[in-house]
Motif scaffolding. Structure first.
Motif, PDB file in Angstrom:
ATOM      1  N   GLN A  40     -26.535   7.295 -50.866  1.00  0.00           N
ATOM      2  CA  GLN A  40     -27.393   7.719 -49.765  1.00  0.00           C
ATOM      3  C   GLN A  40     -28.266   8.881 -50.198  1.00  0.00           C
ATOM      4  N   LEU A  41     -29.536   8.826 -49.797  1.00  0.00           N
ATOM      5  CA  LEU A  41     -30.462   9.937 -49.969  1.00  0.00           C
ATOM      6  C   LEU A  41     -30.742  10.499 -48.580  1.00  0.00           C
ATOM      7  N   VAL A  42     -30.442  11.775 -48.378  1.00  0.00           N
ATOM      8  CA  VAL A  42     -30.620  12.446 -47.095  1.00  0.00           C
ATOM      9  C   VAL A  42     -31.856  13.326 -47.182  1.00  0.00           C
ATOM     10  N   TYR A  43     -32.800  13.136 -46.244  1.00  0.00           N
ATOM     11  CA  TYR A  43     -34.081  13.821 -46.338  1.00  0.00           C
ATOM     12  C   TYR A  43     -34.676  13.984 -44.944  1.00  0.00           C
ATOM     13  N   SER A  78     -29.041  19.023 -37.474  1.00  0.00           N
ATOM     14  CA  SER A  78     -30.161  19.963 -37.522  1.00  0.00           C
ATOM     15  C   SER A  78     -29.978  21.014 -36.450  1.00  0.00           C
ATOM     16  N   PHE A  79     -30.205  22.256 -36.837  1.00  0.00           N
ATOM     17  CA  PHE A  79     -30.055  23.384 -35.921  1.00  0.00           C
ATOM     18  C   PHE A  79     -31.208  23.439 -34.923  1.00  0.00           C
ATOM     19  N   LEU A  80     -32.429  23.195 -35.403  1.00  0.00           N
ATOM     20  CA  LEU A  80     -33.612  23.276 -34.546  1.00  0.00           C
ATOM     21  C   LEU A  80     -34.335  21.945 -34.397  1.00  0.00           C
ATOM     22  N   GLY A  81     -33.768  20.868 -34.917  1.00  0.00           N
ATOM     23  CA  GLY A  81     -34.387  19.557 -34.834  1.00  0.00           C
ATOM     24  C   GLY A  81     -35.103  19.181 -36.120  1.00  0.00           C
ATOM     25  N   ALA A  82     -35.125  17.888 -36.438  1.00  0.00           N
ATOM     26  CA  ALA A  82     -35.744  17.421 -37.684  1.00  0.00           C
ATOM     27  C   ALA A  82     -36.111  15.948 -37.549  1.00  0.00           C
ATOM     28  N   GLU A  83     -37.090  15.532 -38.370  1.00  0.00           N
ATOM     29  CA  GLU A  83     -37.463  14.121 -38.476  1.00  0.00           C
ATOM     30  C   GLU A  83     -36.725  13.552 -39.683  1.00  0.00           C
ATOM     31  N   TYR A  84     -35.666  12.850 -39.392  1.00  0.00           N
ATOM     32  CA  TYR A  84     -34.663  12.448 -40.384  1.00  0.00           C
ATOM     33  C   TYR A  84     -35.032  11.115 -41.036  1.00  0.00           C
ATOM     34  N   HIS A  85     -34.960  11.076 -42.352  1.00  0.00           N
ATOM     35  CA  HIS A  85     -35.139   9.849 -43.121  1.00  0.00           C
ATOM     36  C   HIS A  85     -33.940   9.702 -44.056  1.00  0.00           C
ATOM     37  N   SER A  86     -33.145   8.688 -43.810  1.00  0.00           N
ATOM     38  CA  SER A  86     -31.973   8.434 -44.646  1.00  0.00           C
ATOM     39  C   SER A  86     -32.173   7.115 -45.382  1.00  0.00           C
ATOM     40  N   LEU A  87     -31.957   7.128 -46.688  1.00  0.00           N
ATOM     41  CA  LEU A  87     -32.090   5.922 -47.502  1.00  0.00           C
ATOM     42  C   LEU A  87     -30.713   5.536 -48.018  1.00  0.00           C
ATOM     43  N   TRP A  88     -30.283   4.324 -47.708  1.00  0.00           N
ATOM     44  CA  TRP A  88     -29.061   3.770 -48.281  1.00  0.00           C
ATOM     45  C   TRP A  88     -29.478   2.850 -49.429  1.00  0.00           C
ATOM     46  N   LEU A  89     -28.920   3.077 -50.591  1.00  0.00           N
ATOM     47  CA  LEU A  89     -29.344   2.371 -51.795  1.00  0.00           C
ATOM     48  C   LEU A  89     -28.198   1.562 -52.387  1.00  0.00           C
ATOM     49  N   ALA A  90     -28.467   0.299 -52.659  1.00  0.00           N
ATOM     50  CA  ALA A  90     -27.436  -0.560 -53.241  1.00  0.00           C
ATOM     51  C   ALA A  90     -27.159  -0.197 -54.693  1.00  0.00           C
TER      52      ALA A  90
END
Length: 263
Positions: A40-43, A78-90
């Motif tokens: 997983q890439l957390v961004y 997120s403490f103040l909010g965020a636009e979350y993009h999570s990538l799950w990679l095989a």
């Protein structure tokens, strides 16, 4: 204000080859501890993420991402909010990430653009293999990443969590170890020692790094440089610019120019 749990959608499939999770994380919301059988890439495209993984706890800015290998126990919020993009990679990209556990790294402009593009097309039928090519380019970028150490580590004990959450909400708070020690029922020396043990940073260094993270959030939300400097408690705009440049290796305006097409 307490933190609230976000329930993950029950119908998200394992990556084949990549699954995108894109959503807004509200203020003080988080995904509770869990594990995956895949990478997983957390961004976050904007906002700051709070990540806890394999006993580590830290914040990451939009210039940073976290690599979470299979089996790692982790939570994200997120403490103040965020636009979350999570990538799950095989697939494992190889390179540095194949030899390390949880890793924080800088996100290049190209990798950021690829994540944005993948988010835009991931639900469309991949009739011509375009999504697969974007995926391969993301893997190529991940093979070239360099881990970084300038993350904002987060403490784990209740008293120091209280301190850090207060400073995050009010970065202009100028109280030092002695004053905070009185507030939290310990000596200033004990507080300083415990803070370093839990974060690897002195309170002064941590506070300086925190202000850089908060500056990014303020600038992305429309504050000008002078207003951000005042909000963060700097005595002057020039003092803010100097501190930001020392931490981020560029001025606030230069930083926002590089971010302009993504925020």
């Amino acid at each position: 204000m307490n933190w609230k749990t976000i329930t993950a959608p029950p119908d998200v499939l394992p990556p084949s080859p990549m699954t995108m999770r894109v959503q807004s994380i509200p203020v003080r919301h988080y995904f509770a501890e869990h594990t995956h059988e895949w990478n997983q890439l957390v961004y976050a495209i904007s906002g700051v993420l709070m990540v806890a993984a394999d006993g580590q706890s830290f914040a990451i800015s939009p210039d940073q991402a976290a690599w979470i290998p299979p089996g790692s126990v982790h939570s994200v919020g997120s403490f103040l909010g965020a636009e979350y993009h999570s990538l799950w990679l095989a697939d494992s990209p190889g390179g540095v990430l194949s030899r390390r556990g949880v890793t924080i790294f800088g996100v290049s402009p190209l990798l950021r653009a690829l994540i944005v593009e993948a988010a835009a097309v991931h639900e469309a039928p991949d009739t011509d293999g375009y999504f697969g090519r974007v995926y391969q380019l993301i893997l190529d970028q991940l093979r070239r990443i360099r881990p970084i150490s300038s993350v904002l580590a987060w403490p784990t004990s209740a008293p120091l969590l209280r301190l850090c959450e207060t400073l995050y909400s009010n970065p202009a708070d100028s109280r030092g170890p002695d004053e905070w020690g009185m507030e939290l029922g310990m000596s200033g020396r004990t507080l300083a020692r415990r803070f370093f043990a839990e974060t690897g940073l002195t309170l002064r260094t941590w506070r300086r790094r925190l202000k850089s993270f908060r500056a990014i959030e303020l600038l992305e939300n429309g504050f000008d440089v002078t207003s951000a400097a005042l909000e963060l408690g700097y005595s002057s705009t020039s003092a803010f610019v100097y501190a930001f440049r020392s931490e981020m290796q560029c001025s606030p305006l230069a930083y926002m120019r590089t971010r302009g097409s993504f925020v």
